[in-house]
Design a protein around this motif. Structure first.
Motif, PDB file in Angstrom:
ATOM      1  N   THR A  41      47.364  33.752  39.714  1.00  0.00           N
ATOM      2  CA  THR A  41      46.265  34.660  40.054  1.00  0.00           C
ATOM      3  C   THR A  41      46.647  36.102  39.790  1.00  0.00           C
ATOM      4  N   PHE A  42      47.862  36.471  40.196  1.00  0.00           N
ATOM      5  CA  PHE A  42      48.347  37.842  39.972  1.00  0.00           C
ATOM      6  C   PHE A  42      48.447  38.148  38.480  1.00  0.00           C
ATOM      7  N   ARG A  43      49.019  37.208  37.726  1.00  0.00           N
ATOM      8  CA  ARG A  43      49.168  37.419  36.281  1.00  0.00           C
ATOM      9  C   ARG A  43      47.817  37.516  35.595  1.00  0.00           C
ATOM     10  N   MET A  44      46.893  36.638  35.974  1.00  0.00           N
ATOM     11  CA  MET A  44      45.561  36.675  35.382  1.00  0.00           C
ATOM     12  C   MET A  44      44.889  38.023  35.625  1.00  0.00           C
ATOM     13  N   THR A  45      44.955  38.497  36.868  1.00  0.00           N
ATOM     14  CA  THR A  45      44.322  39.768  37.216  1.00  0.00           C
ATOM     15  C   THR A  45      44.958  40.922  36.461  1.00  0.00           C
ATOM     16  N   LEU A  46      46.282  40.985  36.489  1.00  0.00           N
ATOM     17  CA  LEU A  46      46.991  42.085  35.830  1.00  0.00           C
ATOM     18  C   LEU A  46      46.749  42.074  34.327  1.00  0.00           C
ATOM     19  N   GLN A  47      46.859  40.902  33.715  1.00  0.00           N
ATOM     20  CA  GLN A  47      46.688  40.801  32.268  1.00  0.00           C
ATOM     21  C   GLN A  47      45.281  41.185  31.829  1.00  0.00           C
ATOM     22  N   LEU A  48      44.272  40.742  32.590  1.00  0.00           N
ATOM     23  CA  LEU A  48      42.897  41.051  32.216  1.00  0.00           C
ATOM     24  C   LEU A  48      42.567  42.527  32.419  1.00  0.00           C
ATOM     25  N   VAL A  49      43.093  43.123  33.473  1.00  0.00           N
ATOM     26  CA  VAL A  49      42.861  44.554  33.709  1.00  0.00           C
ATOM     27  C   VAL A  49      43.486  45.380  32.583  1.00  0.00           C
ATOM     28  N   LEU A  50      44.735  45.052  32.245  1.00  0.00           N
ATOM     29  CA  LEU A  50      45.405  45.764  31.151  1.00  0.00           C
ATOM     30  C   LEU A  50      44.679  45.560  29.828  1.00  0.00           C
ATOM     31  N   THR A  51      44.248  44.322  29.600  1.00  0.00           N
ATOM     32  CA  THR A  51      43.521  44.015  28.367  1.00  0.00           C
ATOM     33  C   THR A  51      42.223  44.813  28.282  1.00  0.00           C
ATOM     34  N   GLY A  52      41.541  44.944  29.420  1.00  0.00           N
ATOM     35  CA  GLY A  52      40.296  45.702  29.445  1.00  0.00           C
ATOM     36  C   GLY A  52      40.492  47.139  29.004  1.00  0.00           C
ATOM     37  N   TYR A  53      41.511  47.798  29.539  1.00  0.00           N
ATOM     38  CA  TYR A  53      41.781  49.195  29.171  1.00  0.00           C
ATOM     39  C   TYR A  53      42.234  49.321  27.724  1.00  0.00           C
ATOM     40  N   ILE A  54      43.026  48.347  27.271  1.00  0.00           N
ATOM     41  CA  ILE A  54      43.478  48.373  25.872  1.00  0.00           C
ATOM     42  C   ILE A  54      42.290  48.208  24.928  1.00  0.00           C
ATOM     43  N   LEU A  55      41.380  47.282  25.264  1.00  0.00           N
ATOM     44  CA  LEU A  55      40.210  47.067  24.418  1.00  0.00           C
ATOM     45  C   LEU A  55      39.298  48.289  24.384  1.00  0.00           C
ATOM     46  N   VAL A  56      39.163  48.960  25.510  1.00  0.00           N
ATOM     47  CA  VAL A  56      38.355  50.181  25.528  1.00  0.00           C
ATOM     48  C   VAL A  56      38.918  51.200  24.542  1.00  0.00           C
ATOM     49  N   TYR A  57      40.238  51.337  24.543  1.00  0.00           N
ATOM     50  CA  TYR A  57      40.885  52.274  23.617  1.00  0.00           C
ATOM     51  C   TYR A  57      40.693  51.835  22.171  1.00  0.00           C
ATOM     52  N   LEU A  58      40.892  50.551  21.917  1.00  0.00           N
ATOM     53  CA  LEU A  58      40.766  50.033  20.553  1.00  0.00           C
ATOM     54  C   LEU A  58      39.334  50.160  20.036  1.00  0.00           C
ATOM     55  N   PHE A  59      38.353  49.898  20.902  1.00  0.00           N
ATOM     56  CA  PHE A  59      36.958  50.013  20.492  1.00  0.00           C
ATOM     57  C   PHE A  59      36.602  51.458  20.142  1.00  0.00           C
ATOM     58  N   ASP A  60      37.230  52.397  20.844  1.00  0.00           N
ATOM     59  CA  ASP A  60      36.977  53.820  20.576  1.00  0.00           C
ATOM     60  C   ASP A  60      37.779  54.334  19.391  1.00  0.00           C
ATOM     61  N   HIS A  61      38.822  53.600  18.986  1.00  0.00           N
ATOM     62  CA  HIS A  61      39.681  54.005  17.857  1.00  0.00           C
ATOM     63  C   HIS A  61      39.878  52.819  16.917  1.00  0.00           C
ATOM     64  N   PRO A  62      38.834  52.453  16.177  1.00  0.00           N
ATOM     65  CA  PRO A  62      38.899  51.268  15.304  1.00  0.00           C
ATOM     66  C   PRO A  62      39.682  51.515  14.006  1.00  0.00           C
ATOM     67  N   TYR A  63      40.986  51.262  14.051  1.00  0.00           N
ATOM     68  CA  TYR A  63      41.834  51.412  12.879  1.00  0.00           C
ATOM     69  C   TYR A  63      42.396  50.051  12.475  1.00  0.00           C
ATOM     70  N   PRO A  64      42.522  49.799  11.164  1.00  0.00           N
ATOM     71  CA  PRO A  64      43.029  48.496  10.697  1.00  0.00           C
ATOM     72  C   PRO A  64      44.397  48.147  11.272  1.00  0.00           C
TER      73      PRO A  64
END
Length: 262
Positions: A41-64
């Motif tokens: 449960t802890f790993r799922m929560t932590l991984q998804l939260v981190l993934t969410g912030y990373i995806l926000v950054y990637l979506f705002d900076h779409p580089y190959p």
């Protein structure tokens, strides 16, 4: 567009009631799973939260380069998890075959799906490329894990049959054909079974997420059909590459069975 319900912090916290319910059940039943449940449960929560912030950054900076780096990390993590899941000791050659099969099968399926089926432009758009890659790689990881287990178990349990076939003049390919077919069948069966019940027994996660976000159910269904076919193709290609190459590691240059050396 329908109103989208944004979950508040207290609503997210309320969802963890289900974890407490599970912990209560395993405690009352005397099942020693509390630590594993809490850790997952802890790993799922932590991984998804981190993934969410990373995806926000990637979506705002779409580089190959960013997209390629993410896909590479996903492939490495998937290969590591496959090898870690397998209970038996694998030879280095078998590990290389797992890696080659995963990378070749998933990437070829991903490129075809993104460029031909979805016609994404630019091709590296992380909003499409990364989620699709995650679904293809994740399902292929499960499929190839089953394939490895079934292949090694089959070669072990039917060792005498294989050796008998070899003594009668059969080639390693012919002697292990049924084992290879059974391994492939077992690996793709979960994906096929999920397709059978889809839409009637349950609504898939991708489709449910789109509907909850306000997308038309018809549009969500179109995407779900396409991605499920892509997943099936990726799993099939990845697993067939593995079993067709993997069975050869059980034989030496003289076409003798060497299972005990695995």
């Amino acid at each position: 567009m329908d109103k989208i319900i944004n979950l508040q912090v207290w609503q997210m916290a309320a969802a963890y009631i289900f974890i407490l319910l599970l912990l209560l059940i395993v405690r009352l039943r005397g099942i020693p799973r509390e630590k594993e449940i809490l850790l997952s449960t802890f790993r799922m929560t932590l991984q998804l939260v981190l993934t969410g912030y990373i995806l926000v950054y990637l979506f705002d900076h779409p580089y190959p380069l960013y997209t390629i780096m993410v896909i590479a990390a996903m492939e490495v993590f998937a290969i590591y998890n496959i090898i870690k899941r397998i209970k038996i000791k694998l030879s280095n050659k078998m590990k290389r075959i797992i890696a080659v099969s995963m990378v070749t099968g998933t990437l070829s399926s991903l490129v075809f799906f993104v460029l031909v089926v979805m016609s994404v432009s630019p091709w590296y758009d992380p909003r499409y490329f990364i989620p699709i890659a995650g679904m293809l790689i994740g399902n292929s990881m499960t499929g190839i894990s089953l394939g490895v287990t079934r292949l090694t178990d089959g070669m072990s349990m039917q060792k005498n049959l294989v050796e008998t076939a070899l003594m009668l003049g059969a080639t390693p390919k012919a002697a292990s054909r049924q084992i290879v077919n059974n391994a492939f069948d077992s690996a793709i069966l979960p994906t096929i079974n999920s397709m059978v019940g889809m839409g009637i027994v349950f609504l898939p996660g991708m489709m449910t997420g789109q509907i909850l976000s306000g997308t038309s159910p018809v549009t969500a269904i179109e995407y779900q059909i396409a991605i499920m076919l892509g997943i099936l193709g990726s799993v099939a290609l990845t697993v067939i590459l593995f079993v067709q190459l993997g069975y050869k590691t059980f034989f030496n240059k003289e076409d003798q069975l060497i299972f005990d050396e695995q």
